[in-house]
Design a protein around this motif. Structure first.
Motif, PDB file in Angstrom:
ATOM      1  N   HIS B 343       0.848  -1.197   0.000  1.00  0.00           N
ATOM      2  CA  HIS B 343       0.000   0.000   0.000  1.00  0.00           C
ATOM      3  C   HIS B 343       0.882   1.244   0.000  1.00  0.00           C
ATOM      4  CE1 HIS B 343      -2.969   2.639   2.536  1.00  0.00           C
ATOM      5  NE2 HIS B 343      -2.868   3.059   1.301  1.00  0.00           N
ATOM      6  N   ILE B 344       0.738   2.045  -1.036  1.00  0.00           N
ATOM      7  CA  ILE B 344       1.401   3.349  -1.054  1.00  0.00           C
ATOM      8  C   ILE B 344       0.324   4.373  -0.719  1.00  0.00           C
ATOM      9  CG2 ILE B 344       2.640   5.031  -2.467  1.00  0.00           C
ATOM     10  CD1 ILE B 344       3.694   2.619  -4.092  1.00  0.00           C
ATOM     11  N   PRO B 345       0.361   4.921   0.496  1.00  0.00           N
ATOM     12  CA  PRO B 345      -0.769   5.713   0.981  1.00  0.00           C
ATOM     13  C   PRO B 345      -0.783   7.123   0.408  1.00  0.00           C
ATOM     14  CG  PRO B 345       0.927   5.674   2.635  1.00  0.00           C
ATOM     15  CD  PRO B 345       1.442   4.856   1.487  1.00  0.00           C
ATOM     16  N   LEU B 417      11.182   6.354  -0.776  1.00  0.00           N
ATOM     17  CA  LEU B 417      11.411   5.379   0.284  1.00  0.00           C
ATOM     18  C   LEU B 417      10.151   4.526   0.504  1.00  0.00           C
ATOM     19  CD1 LEU B 417      12.803   4.089   2.714  1.00  0.00           C
ATOM     20  CD2 LEU B 417      12.391   6.160   4.016  1.00  0.00           C
ATOM     21  N   VAL B 418       8.999   5.173   0.505  1.00  0.00           N
ATOM     22  CA  VAL B 418       7.750   4.421   0.680  1.00  0.00           C
ATOM     23  C   VAL B 418       7.559   3.448  -0.483  1.00  0.00           C
ATOM     24  CG1 VAL B 418       5.238   4.590   0.789  1.00  0.00           C
ATOM     25  CG2 VAL B 418       6.636   6.254   2.006  1.00  0.00           C
ATOM     26  N   GLN B 434      -2.696   8.511  -4.762  1.00  0.00           N
ATOM     27  CA  GLN B 434      -2.082   9.834  -4.942  1.00  0.00           C
ATOM     28  C   GLN B 434      -0.559   9.769  -4.937  1.00  0.00           C
ATOM     29  OE1 GLN B 434      -4.203  11.913  -5.848  1.00  0.00           O
ATOM     30  NE2 GLN B 434      -5.081  13.041  -4.145  1.00  0.00           N
ATOM     31  N   PRO B 435       0.022   8.953  -5.815  1.00  0.00           N
ATOM     32  CA  PRO B 435       1.463   8.709  -5.664  1.00  0.00           C
ATOM     33  C   PRO B 435       2.337   9.916  -5.978  1.00  0.00           C
ATOM     34  CG  PRO B 435       0.657   7.716  -7.676  1.00  0.00           C
ATOM     35  CD  PRO B 435      -0.545   8.232  -6.956  1.00  0.00           C
TER      36      PRO B 435
ATOM     37  N   GLU C 230      -0.429   1.852  12.420  1.00  0.00           N
ATOM     38  CA  GLU C 230      -1.563   1.027  12.025  1.00  0.00           C
ATOM     39  C   GLU C 230      -1.415   0.594  10.568  1.00  0.00           C
ATOM     40  OE1 GLU C 230      -5.306   2.954  12.189  1.00  0.00           O
ATOM     41  OE2 GLU C 230      -6.411   1.089  12.507  1.00  0.00           O
ATOM     42  N   TYR C 231      -0.974   1.541   9.749  1.00  0.00           N
ATOM     43  CA  TYR C 231      -0.715   1.243   8.337  1.00  0.00           C
ATOM     44  C   TYR C 231       0.299   0.118   8.206  1.00  0.00           C
ATOM     45  CZ  TYR C 231       2.123   2.044   4.139  1.00  0.00           C
ATOM     46  OH  TYR C 231       2.871   1.890   3.012  1.00  0.00           O
TER      47      TYR C 231
END
Lengths: 318, 519, 354
Positions: B343-345, B417-418, B434-435, C230-231
Motif C-alpha cells: 500500500h502506497i498511501p 522510500l515508501v 495519490q502517488p 496502524e498502516y
C-alpha cells in the motif's frame, strides 16, 4: 435494605441538594476555566495547581488583613500569574502543555507547602482563619424545600452560576468569543484574517487562571475557613473531566460539575448517615466514590464529545 | 522595457524580491508585474517559489530584499491585516476555514459586524447574502463549514476576500479539488470578477487552465522568473519548457500488456466515514494480475475510505473482499500484508512514514517483526542496515544515509522510500493512492515508470488519483467514482476528458454516451 | 554532526534547567529570611556528608529510578503515565499481602514471587487506563489520576481495617523475612538494600526492549505516529495497553522493592510522591534509561539533603519547587536553548572586545 433507606433519606433531604451545589462550585469554576483555555487551543491540566494556589493565597491574605474578599481578589491575581506562566511556556515557547501543566501543579504544591511554616508557623494545615459567610436571599429562602437548597448559600456559589451565564454569553455571543472559538479550531485560518492568535490564547489561558483560582479560593475561604496542604485533592482533574463531559461548553461543564458535585455530596451524606453507622476505617472506601464516578463517566461519554480541533497544539507561525 | 518602470501602471508590482530559507533560495530577485483588471497566471513546478512569492504579497512572509507596490503605493507589509487593508485577498490552496463555525461567521471573522462587544450575527448574515447575490456566488449562510461541499467552501473563501473589499485576489491552485465542471464554474466567476474590475492572480501548474482563463503568464523555475508571456501569444509547450527547463514528455509511454488471472474481487462494498455516514455505497470491481486499474474522481467522493477498507485501516460494514481467492473482508492491515498486499498511501507523512524514525526503521515498517529483520523478537540491526542500503541504491533514495531521520528527507525522496519499501515486499496486490502529489516533475516521471514496472512484473495494481491525467495515462481500465458509487467503467483510449468530467460529476457512462449519441 | 549536537543539548538542557531552578529556589529561600548558601551546604552534607548519608541517598534513589523508568517508558511509547503513584501503591500493597504469607518459603522463591506480584499488579492497574484509552478514548492523564486516588483510598482502607496491626500510623503486618530484600551493607541504622541492583537491571531491560526488540519498535512507532503504525500492521489498541502495562509494571516493581527493601510492610505513606517524582526524573533524564539513573540520583540526593536542610528552618518543600521549575523548563526547552544561545553570543562578543 438499610442502604436503600439511607439513600432515600438523603435524596429527600434538601441538605443533600445544598451540599451538591456547594460541592459543585469548585468544579464549576475550574471547569469553566478549562473551557476558556481549551476553546482557544491550550490544554491546561494545571487547574489543580492553580486551584491550590488560589486556596492558599486567599487564606494568607485573610490571615494578614482579616478580609476574605481581599483574599479572593489576591487569589485571582495569583491565579493570573500561574496562568500567565502556563501561557508563556505553551504559547510563546511551544512547550508541551501537559508537561508544563504538571510542572505548575508541582510548583504550587511546593510553594504552598514551603510557605506554611514561615507564614503560619506549622506545616500541614492552618487554624480556622476566617471565611465568607453565607448570605440569605430574602423571598427565595422562605420557599419550602427550594428555599433550603438555594435560599441561603455562600456568595461564591451564586457567583459560580453567574460565571456560567457570563462565560456562555462571552463565548457564543460576542466578537471575542467568535474569535476564541476560531483560534482553538483553526488558528492558521484566524491568523490569515488578522485575528491575533497568540493574544486570544493568552486571554483564554488567563481566564482559566482567574476561574480556577476562584474555585480554589472557595475551598478555603468559602467552605472551610482554613487551608490544608494538598486540599484540592484531585478536584482540578475532576473539573477537566467535567469540561470534557460538558463538550467544552460552559453550560455542559456546569451540568457535569453538578453531577460530580452530587457524587461528592452523596459520599459525604452516606458517611454521616445515622442509619449506616459508617466506621472510621471504612470511610476511605466511600471517598473513592467521586473518583470512580468520574472514571466511569469519562470513559463512557468520551468520543461522543468533540474537542476543539487545535486543542493542545502549539501554533507556530511559518 | 521601452520606457521607465512606473509602479502606478500596475495593480501589483513586486520588484526584485529575494527570500532565503535555511538551505533554499526560495525567491531569487523575482519581479512580478500585474496590470489592473487582468487575470494573471503564475506558473511553475512544486518548489518553484510561487507560494512563497504570494505569501510575501499577502504579508505572511517578509522579503529579505525587494519592493512591493500595490496600485503604485509602496507597501511594507507586517502581516495579513496590512495586506487586507491594501485591498489584497488570498484564497489558499488548503482552505483556511473554521470547520465548526457557519459560513457567515467564517466570512466576517476578523472584521465582524458588531454592536459594541456583541457579535451581530443578523447583520453578518444579511451582508453575506447581499454580497453572494451580487457576484453570483451561491452559499448557504447558516450551514457549518464541515457540512458543505468543497465547491461551496471555495466560494466562501472568495467571499471572504470580497467582504474585506479586496481589489486583488490571489488564488493558490484553486482547481486541485474541483471537477472539470466545477472548474469551469470557477472560471465563470473569475471572468465575472474581472468584469467588475478586480485583479486576479492565479497560481497553478495546470497549463490548460492557464490557456483557458488568463490574460498573462509569469513562469517561475527554482526561485527565478523564466518567462513573462501574453497568453494569447503562447502555447502550453512553450510554457512547459520554461517551467521545467527542458523538453518534457507530457505522456507516459506504455506497452500493451495482457492481464492474467483475477487477483482482487470486491463485491458490493459499503464503508462508513469518520462521521459514520456511508462514504462507499456498494462498489464492485476486480483487478487482474499485470493490470493497472485506475479509480478516478474528485477528492472526497469515497476514495479515501475505499482505500482504507482495502488496506485494513477501516472496517467495511457490508460486502465482500476477495484476495487471491480467499475472503479477506475486514482483516487487519497486518493480515492483509501477510497475504501479499502492499500500500502506497495518499498521505505519506500521516501514514507512510514514522517521520521521527531513522530511515532504516521506516524501510522495514510492516515487516519489522519478520525474518530476516527480526528473529524471536530481537531486531537484527546489521541485516536491516544492509537491506536499507541496498534499497536506497536500487531506488535512488538520497541522501544514502540509513541512520538519518526520515523527516529530513525531501518530499520526493520520502515518497521513493515508501515506494521502495512497498515494492520490495514482493506484493501480489498493490494499492497506490495519490502517488505523485506534491512531487516535482522528475520524481513524478520516476514514480510513473515504477508503477508500470509493477504491472510488467504481473502485480495487480489499483491506482487511485485525483490527477485525471495520471489515471488516464497509466491505467488499463478506469472506474469513475462519485459520491461513493462507480458511475462508469471505461478504457482510457475510448473516452474523452469531457466524458470523464461528466462521470466525475455524477453522470453515468450510459447517460454520457447517450448525450454524446444524441448530440 | 547534527546528531552529536542534539546529544549535547539532551544533557545540557536538563543540567542548565537544574541550575536555573536552584538559583530561583535560592531567591525564594532569601525571601523567607534564610541563607541559601548555608541551606544548600547543609543539603549537600545531608546527601553526601558521610557513609550513612550516601547510603540514604542511594535508598531514596532506588524507587525513583524505577518510577522514572515507568514514566519514561510511557513517554517513549506516547502515553503520559501520570499514575505511577497509584501503580506503585498497588504494587506495594499486593506484594506485601502476598509476602506476609510466605513464611515457610525460601528466599530464592519468595523474593522473585513477591517482585512479580508487584509488577503484575502495577501492570494491571495501569492497563485499566491503557484499555480505557484504547477502547473508549479516555485520556490517560485523567484516568490515571482517578486511579491514583482510588488506589490511595484503597490502600488506606486496607491498612485501616482488614490488614491493620498495632497502633499509631495505620500499617500492615511485616512481610515474611524470606521475602525481604537482603541489604548490601548496613551503615549504622541504614540498610543499603539490594533494590538498587534490581533498579539498574530494570534500566538495562528497558533499554534492550526499547532499542533492540520488535516490541520496542512497535510501541515507539505507535508513540510517534499511530496512523503510520496502524498502516504498518501494528495494532494501536494492543500497544497502548501494552505500553501502559509495561510502564505500570515498572512502577509496581518500585512499590514491591520499597516494601521488601525499606519498610518491610505496607503503609499509607509508602509512596509519598515517589510516583510523581518519576515524572521529573524521566524528563530530566530525557526518557533515556541511563539518563534516568542519573536523574533519579539527582532527585534522590535533593530529597535526602532537603531533610537535613529542614533543621535550618528551610522546608523540604523547596525540592518540589526546584522540581517544578526544572520540569517547566524542560517542557519548554526552547527557553533554555535561547538562554544558551544568548550566553554563547555574549561570550563571543566579549571575546571580540578583548
Amino acid at each position: 435494605m438499610r442502604w436503600i433507606q439511607a439513600i432515600f433519606d438523603i435524596l429527600t433531604n434538601p441538605q443533600f441538594y445544598k451540599i451538591t451545589l456547594t460541592a459543585s462550585t469548585p468544579f464549576i469554576f475550574a471547569s469553566l476555566g478549562g473551557v476558556f483555555s481549551e476553546i482557544t487551543g491550550v490544554v491546561n491540566i494545571a487547574l489543580e495547581g492553580i486551584m491550590l494556589m488560589g486556596a492558599f493565597t486567599s487564606i494568607v491574605f485573610t490571615f494578614y488583613f482579616g478580609s476574605p474578599w481581599l483574599g479572593v481578589l489576591m487569589a485571582i491575581i495569583v491565579g493570573l500569574g500561574m496562568a500567565w506562566l502556563h501561557a508563556w511556556a505553551s504559547i510563546k515557547w511551544y512547550g508541551n502543555q501537559i508537561v508544563t501543566g504538571t510542572a505548575l501543579i508541582l510548583l504550587a504544591q511546593g510553594v504552598t507547602g514551603f510557605l506554611m511554616e514561615p507564614i503560619f508557623g506549622r506545616p500541614g494545615q492552618t487554624d480556622l482563619i476566617g471565611k465568607i459567610e453565607e448570605i440569605r436571599v430574602p423571598g427565595i429562602s422562605e420557599i419550602p424545600f427550594i428555599g433550603k437548597v438555594i435560599g441561603e448559600l455562600n456568595p461564591l456559589v451564586y457567583i459560580a452560576f453567574g460565571a456560567v451565564v457570563f462565560s456562555w454569553f462571552l463565548i457564543y455571543k460576542t466578537v471575542l468569543g467568535l474569535r476564541m472559538r476560531s483560534v482553538g479550531e483553526n488558528p492558521e485560518a484566524a491568523d490569515t484574517l488578522g485575528v491575533n492568535v497568540y493574544g486570544i490564547r493568552y486571554f483564554g489561558v488567563l481566564m482559566s487562571g482567574v476561574l480556577a483560582s476562584l474555585g480554589g479560593a472557595f475551598l478555603s475561604v468559602g467552605e472551610l475557613g482554613q487551608f490544608k496542604e494538598l486540599m484540592t485533592g484531585g478536584r482540578g482533574f475532576i473539573a477537566l473531566a467535567a469540561m470534557i463531559l460538558g463538550n467544552w461548553n460552559p453550560v455542559g461543564a456546569m451540568l457535569a460539575s453538578l453531577l460530580f458535585g452530587a457524587a461528592e455530596a452523596m459520599n459525604n451524606q452516606l458517611q454521616s448517615s445515622p442509619i449506616l453507622h459508617v466506621s472510621a476505617s471504612t470511610k476511605p472506601l466511600f471517598n473513592m466514590l467521586p473518583f470512580i464516578v468520574t472514571l466511569v463517566v469519562v470513559s463512557g461519554f468520551i468520543g461522543r464529545t468533540r474537542p476543539p480541533a487545535a486543542d493542545g497544539i502549539p501554533y507556530i507561525k511559518e | 522595457m521601452e520606457r521607465e518602470f512606473d509602479p502606478r501602471d500596475y495593480a501589483v508590482a513586486m520588484v526584485g524580491i529575494t527570500k532565503q530559507f535555511p538551505g533554499v533560495l526560495a525567491n531569487d530577485n523575482v519581479t512580478l508585474l500585474v496590470r489592473k483588471g487582468e487575470i494573471h497566471a503564475v506558473v511553475g513546478e512544486n518548489g518553484a517559489g510561487k507560494t512563497t512569492l504570494m505569501n510575501q504579497l499577502y504579508g505572511l512572509l517578509r522579503p529579505d530584499s525587494g519592493k512591493i507596490y500595490v496600485f503604485g503605493r509602496e507597501l511594507n507589509l507586517k502581516g495579513p491585516r496590512d495586506a487586507i487593508n491594501a485591498g489584497i485577498g488570498m484564497v489558499h490552496q488548503h482552505f483556511m476555514l473554521v470547520d465548526n463555525l457557519t459560513v457567515a461567521e467564517n466570512i466576517v471573522l476578523g472584521s465582524e459586524t458588531r454592536r459594541g462587544v456583541i457579535f451581530d450575527l443578523r447583520q453578518a448574515r444579511m451582508r453575506v447574502k447581499e454580497l453572494s447575490e451580487s457576484y453570483g456566488l451561491m452559499v448557504d449562510v447558516d450551514a457549518k463549514i464541515e457540512d458543505i461541499p468543497v465547491g461551496m467552501q471555495q466560494r466562501v473563501e472568495i467571499l471572504k476576500t470580497l467582504y474585506r473589499g479586496a481589489e486583488i485576489l490571489i488564488l493558490d491552485e484553486p482547481t486541485a479539488v474541483l471537477t472539470p465542471q466545477e472548474t469551469e464554474e470557477l472560471f465563470e466567476i473569475l471572468r465575472k470578477l474581472r468584469e467588475a474590475g478586480k485583479t486576479i492572480i492565479f497560481i497553478t501548474h495546470k497549463l490548460n487552465e492557464v490557456m483557458a482563463v488568463t490574460d498573462r503568464v509569469t513562469v517561475m523555475r527554482q526561485g527565478k522568473v523564466t518567462g513573462n508571456l501574453i497568453t494569447k501569444e503562447t502555447n502550453p509547450r512553450e510554457i512547459a519548457r520554461l517551467m521545467v527547463g527542458r523538453e518534457v514528455l507530457l505522456r507516459v509511454e506504455k506497452q500493451p500488456n495482457e492481464p492474467d488471472d483475477v487477483v482482487v474481487e470486491v463485491e458490493d462494498l459499503w464503508v462508513k466515514d469518520n462521521r459514520n455516514l456511508d462514504a462507499v455505497k456498494g462498489v464492485s470491481f476486480y483487478v487482474r494480475a499485470g493490470e493497472i486499474v485506475g479509480i478516478a474522481g474528485v477528492a472526497g467522493n469515497g476514495q479515501t475510505e475505499l482505500v482504507e477498507a482495502l488496506t485494513g485501516l477501516r472496517k467495511a460494514h457490508k460486502g465482500k473482499y476477495m484476495l487471491l481467492g480467499q475472503d479477506v473482508t475486514n482483516l487487519s492491515a497486518r493480515e492483509l500484508r501477510l497475504r501479499g498486499l502492499a500500500h502506497i498511501p495518499e498521505d505519506r507523512h500521516k501514514y507512510g512514514l514514522v517521520l521521527d524514525f531513522p530511515n532504516y526503521y521506516n524501510a522495514i515498517l510492516g515487516r519489522h517483526d519478520q525474518e530476516p529483520f527480526c528473529r524471536s523478537s530481537f531486531l537484527d540491526h546489521d541485516v536491516i542496515l544492509k537491506y536499507t542500503k541496498e534499497l536506497f541504491e536500487t531506488f535512488d533514495v538520497r541522501p544514502r544515509i540509513p541512520e538519518m531521520p526520515s523527516a529530513n528527507l525531501s518530499g520526493g525522496n520520502q515518497q521513493k522510500l515508501v515506494v521502495a519499501r512497498e515494492m520490495s515486499s514482493r506484493p501480489k496486490f498493490i494499492v497506490i493512492s495519490q502517488p505523485t502529489r506534491g512531487l516535482d516533475i522528475g520524481a513524478i516521471e520516476y514514480i510513473h515508470k515504477t508503477i508500470l514496472r509493477l504491472r510488467d512484473e504481473n502485480v495487480a495494481v489499483l491506482l487511485v488519483s485525483m490527477e485525471l491525467d495520471e489515471v488516464m495515462s497509466l491505467s488499463d481500465r478506469i472506474y469513475v467514482m462519485y459520491e461513493g458509487r462507480f458511475t462508469g467503467e471505461v478504457r482510457p483510449e475510448e473516452v474523452t476528458l469531457e466524458e470523464m468530467g461528466l462521470m466525475m460529476a455524477g453522470h453515468t457512462w450510459e447517460e454520457v454516451r447517450g448525450t454524446v449519441a444524441t448530440r | 554532526m547534527i546528531k552529536s549536537q542534539q546529544r549535547i543539548y539532551a544533557v545540557l538542557v536538563p543540567l542548565l534547567s537544574v541550575i536555573i531552578a536552584l538559583l530561583i529556589a535560592a531567591v525564594v529561600i532569601v525571601l523567607v529570611g534564610n541563607d541559601p548558601l548555608k541551606a544548600y551546604w547543609e543539603m549537600l552534607k545531608g546527601a553526601f556528608g558521610g557513609a550513612q548519608e550516601i547510603a540514604n541517598t542511594v535508598v531514596k534513589t532506588t524507587p525513583l529510578i524505577l518510577t522514572g523508568l515507568a514514566v519514561g517508558f510511557g513517554f517513549r511509547a506516547g502515553v503520559f503515565n501520570i499514575g505511577a503513584e497509584g501503580q506503585m501503591a498497588m504494587g506495594a500493597l499486593f506484594s506485601t499481602m502476598v509476602a506476609m504469607n510466605l513464611g515457610s518459603m525460601p528466599s530464592v522463591f519468595a523474593i522473585p514471587i513477591t517482585l512479580l506480584v508487584g509488577m503484575g499488579v502495577g501492570a494491571g492497574w495501569a492497563a485499566i487506563a491503557g484499555a480505557l484509552k484504547a477502547f473508549t478514548g479516555a485520556h490517560e492523564v485523567i484516568s490515571t489520576i482517578m486511579l491514583n486516588w482510588i488506589a490511595y483510598y484503597l490502600g488506606n482502607y486496607m491498612v485501616a481495617a482488614p490488614l491493620a496491626v498495632g497502633s499509631g500510623t495505620p500499617k500492615s503486618p511485616e512481610i515474611a523475612p524470606s521475602a525481604k530484600l537482603p541489604p548490601l551493607l548496613t551503615v549504622h541504622a541504614t540498610e543499603l538494600t539490594s533494590g538498587i541492583i534490581i533498579a539498574v537491571i530494570a534500566a538495562v531491560v528497558m533499554y534492550v526492549i526499547l532499542e533492540k526488540t520488535s516490541v520496542g519498535y512497535e510501541v515507539k512507532a505507535v508513540g510517534f505516529n499511530p496512523y503510520a503504525a496502524e498502516y504498518g500492521g501494528i495494532s494501536i489498541a494492543k500497544n497502548v495497553v501494552l505500553s501502559m502495562a509495561i510502564s505500570g509494571a515498572l512502577a509496581g516493581l518500585a512499590g514491591a522493592v520499597e516494601a521488601m527493601g525499606v519498610h518491610h510492610r505496607y503503609l499509607g505513606a509508602l509512596t509519598a510522591g515517589k510516583g510523581f517524582d518519576g515524572i521529573s526524573v524521566s524528563l530530566i533524564g530525557q526518557n533515556n534509561p541511563i539518563g534516568i539513573i542519573f536523574a533519579a540520583f539527582l532527585i534522590g540526593s535533593l530529597r535526602t539533603g532537603s531533610n537535613a536542610m529542614q533543621f535550618l528552618g528551610v522546608s523540604k518543600h523547596v525540592v518540589m519547587i526546584v522540581q517544578g521549575i526544572v520540569i517547566f523548563l524542560v517542557a519548554a526547552e526552547r527557553i533554555v536553548r535561547t538562554i544558551m544561545i544568548y550566553l554563547r553570543f555574549r561570550r563571543r562578543e566579549a571575546g571580540m572586545e578583548s
